[in-house]
Scaffold this motif. Structure first.
Motif, mmCIF file in Angstrom:
data_model
loop_
_atom_site.group_PDB
_atom_site.id
_atom_site.type_symbol
_atom_site.label_atom_id
_atom_site.label_comp_id
_atom_site.label_asym_id
_atom_site.label_seq_id
_atom_site.Cartn_x
_atom_site.Cartn_y
_atom_site.Cartn_z
ATOM 1 N N ASP A 166 41.464 43.265 -25.952
ATOM 2 C CA ASP A 166 40.569 43.536 -27.074
ATOM 3 C C ASP A 166 40.724 42.501 -28.188
ATOM 4 N N LEU A 167 41.975 42.129 -28.475
ATOM 5 C CA LEU A 167 42.198 41.131 -29.517
ATOM 6 C C LEU A 167 41.769 39.736 -29.038
ATOM 7 N N VAL A 168 42.115 39.387 -27.812
ATOM 8 C CA VAL A 168 41.752 38.056 -27.294
ATOM 9 C C VAL A 168 40.230 37.921 -27.215
ATOM 10 N N HIS A 169 39.580 38.972 -26.766
ATOM 11 C CA HIS A 169 38.113 38.977 -26.667
ATOM 12 C C HIS A 169 37.481 38.744 -28.031
ATOM 13 N N LEU A 170 37.987 39.396 -29.041
ATOM 14 C CA LEU A 170 37.446 39.253 -30.392
ATOM 15 C C LEU A 170 37.667 37.838 -30.910
ATOM 16 N N LEU A 171 38.881 37.320 -30.706
ATOM 17 C CA LEU A 171 39.219 35.992 -31.228
ATOM 18 C C LEU A 171 38.453 34.900 -30.496
ATOM 19 N N ASN A 172 38.256 35.079 -29.184
ATOM 20 C CA ASN A 172 37.520 34.078 -28.412
ATOM 21 C C ASN A 172 36.132 33.872 -28.997
ATOM 22 N N THR A 185 33.915 30.209 -38.160
ATOM 23 C CA THR A 185 34.383 31.272 -39.051
ATOM 24 C C THR A 185 35.645 30.862 -39.801
ATOM 25 N N ALA A 186 36.216 29.710 -39.397
ATOM 26 C CA ALA A 186 37.482 29.247 -39.985
ATOM 27 C C ALA A 186 38.606 30.236 -39.735
ATOM 28 N N LEU A 187 38.390 31.151 -38.821
ATOM 29 C CA LEU A 187 39.457 32.077 -38.448
ATOM 30 C C LEU A 187 40.069 31.599 -37.138
ATOM 31 N N PRO A 188 41.300 31.970 -36.890
ATOM 32 C CA PRO A 188 41.967 31.455 -35.696
ATOM 33 C C PRO A 188 41.357 32.010 -34.421
ATOM 34 N N ASN A 189 41.115 31.139 -33.475
ATOM 35 C CA ASN A 189 40.654 31.624 -32.178
ATOM 36 C C ASN A 189 41.447 30.968 -31.065
ATOM 37 N N ASP A 190 42.519 30.308 -31.478
ATOM 38 C CA ASP A 190 43.298 29.558 -30.511
ATOM 39 C C ASP A 190 44.483 30.395 -30.043
ATOM 40 N N THR A 191 44.217 31.272 -29.074
ATOM 41 C CA THR A 191 45.299 32.125 -28.585
ATOM 42 C C THR A 191 45.988 31.501 -27.380
ATOM 43 N N GLY A 192 45.329 30.567 -26.711
ATOM 44 C CA GLY A 192 45.889 29.985 -25.495
ATOM 45 C C GLY A 192 45.934 30.962 -24.334
ATOM 46 N N ILE A 193 45.232 32.061 -24.462
ATOM 47 C CA ILE A 193 45.298 33.102 -23.427
ATOM 48 C C ILE A 193 43.970 33.165 -22.667
ATOM 49 N N ASP A 194 44.083 33.248 -21.357
ATOM 50 C CA ASP A 194 42.923 33.257 -20.481
ATOM 51 C C ASP A 194 42.454 34.703 -20.280
ATOM 52 N N LEU A 195 41.323 35.033 -20.900
ATOM 53 C CA LEU A 195 40.841 36.419 -20.853
ATOM 54 C C LEU A 195 40.527 36.867 -19.422
ATOM 55 N N SER A 231 43.201 54.941 -15.428
ATOM 56 C CA SER A 231 42.500 53.782 -15.967
ATOM 57 C C SER A 231 43.090 53.379 -17.319
ATOM 58 N N LEU A 232 42.777 52.160 -17.745
ATOM 59 C CA LEU A 232 43.335 51.613 -18.977
ATOM 60 C C LEU A 232 42.447 51.984 -20.166
ATOM 61 N N PRO A 233 43.053 52.361 -21.269
ATOM 62 C CA PRO A 233 42.234 52.770 -22.420
ATOM 63 C C PRO A 233 41.502 51.632 -23.140
ATOM 64 N N SER A 234 41.920 50.388 -22.954
ATOM 65 C CA SER A 234 41.278 49.277 -23.669
ATOM 66 C C SER A 234 39.774 49.234 -23.400
ATOM 67 N N PRO A 235 38.936 49.180 -24.449
ATOM 68 C CA PRO A 235 37.482 49.090 -24.232
ATOM 69 C C PRO A 235 37.071 47.856 -23.449
ATOM 70 N N VAL A 236 37.691 46.712 -23.725
ATOM 71 C CA VAL A 236 37.313 45.501 -22.985
ATOM 72 C C VAL A 236 37.765 45.601 -21.527
ATOM 73 N N ALA A 237 38.930 46.207 -21.297
ATOM 74 C CA ALA A 237 39.356 46.421 -19.901
ATOM 75 C C ALA A 237 38.362 47.336 -19.201
ATOM 76 N N THR A 238 37.831 48.301 -19.908
ATOM 77 C CA THR A 238 36.904 49.263 -19.317
ATOM 78 C C THR A 238 35.522 48.681 -19.076
ATOM 79 N N HIS A 239 35.006 47.978 -20.072
ATOM 80 C CA HIS A 239 33.608 47.544 -20.022
ATOM 81 C C HIS A 239 33.411 46.070 -19.716
ATOM 82 N N GLY A 240 34.495 45.296 -19.748
ATOM 83 C CA GLY A 240 34.384 43.862 -19.521
ATOM 84 C C GLY A 240 34.031 43.138 -20.804
ATOM 85 N N PRO A 241 34.221 41.804 -20.806
ATOM 86 C CA PRO A 241 33.893 41.010 -21.986
ATOM 87 C C PRO A 241 32.389 40.984 -22.218
ATOM 88 N N ARG A 242 31.954 40.643 -23.426
ATOM 89 C CA ARG A 242 30.537 40.561 -23.763
ATOM 90 C C ARG A 242 29.859 39.478 -22.914
#
Ligand code: ZN
Length: 297
Positions: free
Chosen positions: A247-253, A259-269, A286-297
């Protein structure tokens, strides 16, 4: 790390905080999870804890887990340690870094760790001695509110941090153990502690991601997250899951440079998403994470 840095440090706590909230899984499943997280690009992984296997059977055999993982030189493997004996085991197991916990709320500390704050500070001093120069991160629970005393015990937090820093604690992570934080409360605490801290957010009341986003805007660059949003504490009723790594990596990506906000997590979603099904199978739901459940946008 400077507040204007675009690099984010995400410490994955799923193998410890996440699995601790589930029925025990096999060593093999724990090893598979840790390896998958490292392969997805996580550079900080809380892999094991050195607590009593009687108290927390989910975390039994930490040394065996550490022996069996495909250890990566550029990954910092963290181990949670409760006392001197645990620190000795952690050093033997070759942990790179150590987390310790203490509560900002004295009542929570006594009820859940069975120690007064002073006793916990002493124990952490012992652990630091044994840690022999390894980084020691103190995770302060209930900083944003306590199930026993209500609103955030902010007044005592800086004092506790100063005391612990004096003992040799190298970094601090502020935990919202039972999901009581809101953006306003995060802001209020950061005004006192500054932004050079990590945040460990729980999604009990659905505020973990919005709290993280607000904190990023205020300069926080370190977060604890758990794959799939698993977690909670067997000792804190109603703790709810951790902020999901996906969820956090998806948002940052999607934050983008504009936005001048950090998006450099180095993590492969995608790699994170691929690790989800094995984890879900191991825990049997099943996993409670919404992105795990529904997939990335
Ligand atoms: Zn947690």
């Amino acid at each position: 790390m400077s507040p204007t840095s675009t690099a984010m440090q995400i410490r994955e706590v799923g193998p410890r905080d996440g699995l601790q909230a589930e029925e025990p899984v096999t060593i093999e499943a724990r090893v598979t999870l840790i390896n998958a997280l490292a392969a997805a690009g996580l550079k900080h992984i809380e892999a094991v804890s050195f607590v009593s296997p009687k108290a927390v059977p989910q975390m039994a055999e930490p040394s065996v887990v550490m022996d069996q993982i495909d250890r990566q030189a550029d990954v910092t493997y963290w181990g949670l340690v409760p006392n001197r004996r645990g620190a000795e085991f952690a050093v033997e197991a070759g942990m790179d870094a150590i987390t310790v916990t203490i509560s900002a709320c004295p009542v929570y500390n006594e009820k859940n760790i069975n120690r007064t704050i002073d006793e916990s500070v002493e124990a952490i001093g012992d652990i630091i001695e044994v840690a022999d120069g390894r980084p020691v991160d103190a995770v302060l629970s209930c900083v944003f509110g306590s199930p026993y005393t209500g609103d955030e015990p902010t007044a005592s937090t800086p004092e506790l941090m100063t005391q612990l820093a004096g003992r040799g604690v190298t970094t601090f992570t502020l935990a919202d153990t039972t999901g009581m934080a809101t953006p306003q409360r995060v802001e209020r605490v950061l005004e006192i502690t500054g932004s050079d801290i990590g945040l460990h957010l729980h999604n009990t009341r659905g505020t973990a991601l919005v709290n993280a986003w607000h904190a990023i805007g205020l300069g926080v660059r370190r977060f604890d997250t758990a794959l799939g949003g698993l977690g909670g504490s067997p000792f804190a009723k109603g703790a709810g899951g951790n902020l999901g790594t996906e969820d956090l990596v998806h948002l940052l990506n999607d934050a983008g440079n504009e936005t001048a906000l950090p998006n450099d997590t180095g993590i492969d979603l995608d790699a994170l998403m691929n690790a989800g099904p094995d984890l879900a199978e191991a825990i049997g739901h099943s996993l409670p994470s919404p992105v795990a459940t529904h997939g990335p946008r």
